[in-house]
Design an enzyme around this catalytic site. Sequence first.
Site, PDB file in Angstrom:
ATOM      1  CG  HIS A 398       0.264   0.715  -1.227  1.00 30.47           C
ATOM      2  ND1 HIS A 398       1.089   1.262  -1.828  1.00 30.47           N
ATOM      3  CD2 HIS A 398      -0.058   1.856  -0.390  1.00 30.47           C
ATOM      4  CE1 HIS A 398       1.188   2.839  -2.007  1.00 30.47           C
ATOM      5  NE2 HIS A 398       0.327   2.907  -1.013  1.00 30.47           N
ATOM      6  CG  ASP A 402       5.902   2.703  -5.016  1.00 32.24           C
ATOM      7  OD1 ASP A 402       5.368   1.636  -4.409  1.00 32.24           O
ATOM      8  OD2 ASP A 402       6.460   2.993  -5.353  1.00 32.24           O
TER       9      ASP A 402
END
Length: 425
Positions: A398, A402
């Site tokens: 992450h 995204d």
Amino acid sequence: MGSFEFKLPDIGEGVVEGEVVEWLVAVGDSIKEDDPILSVMTDKATVEIPAPCEGTVKSIVGEAGDILPVGAVCIVFEVEGDGNASEEKATAPAPAKEEKPAKKAAAATPAAPTLPPVEAAPAAAPVVRAAGTKALASPAVRQRARSANVDLQHVAGSGPAGRISHADLDRHIAGGASGASSARPMGGSAKVERNGTEDIKVIGLRRKIADGMMSSYSTIPHFSYFEEVDVTALEELRQHLNATRPEGAPKLTYLPFIMQALVKALEQRPECNALYDDEANVVTRHEAINLGIATQTDRGLYVPVVKHVEAMDIWSAATEMLRVTSATRDGKAGVEDLSGSTFTITSLGRLGGLGATPIINKPEVGILGVHNAKDRAVVRNGHVVVRRMMNLSSSWDHRVVDGHDGATLVQLVKTYLENPATIFM
């Protein structure tokens, strides 16, 4: 008589140290030149070190799990002649640590599984082992013995220094010798408490797997995404292609189709086909699509790599995947086969499951988990119908991927698999 000091050799590839996986000899053993004496694991591979001379093992340094630097004395032989060790040396290698015997269960263990008959062969002379002396055997033999409830201390080994081979274990089990538990009588018997324990040192590949997983999970903020895919049409195409496959081509599983679908999806989402150097804070996107295929072996988990899948058709992808995974399971995969991946696929195969949270193969930024396909009742156009369904699990870094990007990649793969003709367009 003299002493011959043998130093851990330079294994190449810039290796400066190795982890002792297993000593294949013990103090007092008579060894011939080129007999295997030590199994060592490096960051690149696991190799067996042969004896440099003929002699008797005088002392060894380190036990399983210890790290030895290249160039350090690891074993000393007593040899004919002067040897290479000076008597005036102030220091001498430390003697090997005596291994403690494994703790044994206080009660009986379940019956050993029935094995097919083994061809008669001359039995090896029984090996008399001193108390606390560990029987010599490869990890694969030890695993088989545990599965068959056989204590290797009772097995006669025919190899160097009484080393136990698969054939020795087969003969022992086929002969019904002591050390294999007896079957429980029909009708059952009174159940008994079991209080035994076994301490298993985390070493070798298992420790490297543990270190890698800990590094990945503790430094990468994972997020996972799940989806189900209707592979009914894909299954029909797969069956057709297998029935009409070219001579010599392997049978197609789902994985080659998924590999081809990933090629098209990753070309549209290049941020997912990347490596992240978190020390330099640099993400390197790769044009080459080199797919790691997580492969379970009797030695632990490896990730062989199918390189440049973007340049392959489905048959060559299937052939190369079979080659690298088979070589890995057989212990014949080289460094080139086990490095260079840009994205990884992990498949639970027939174990299936509804979902999982696969751990990213650092420094990659994503991983796709594939579950088994099965017929399920689903709703289509207001009607309940039976379709062949497969679940996909994915995890993403992450920091650089995204949620939208990871989810989009999986949705692209889903679209290609549900409309398999588009994989080839």
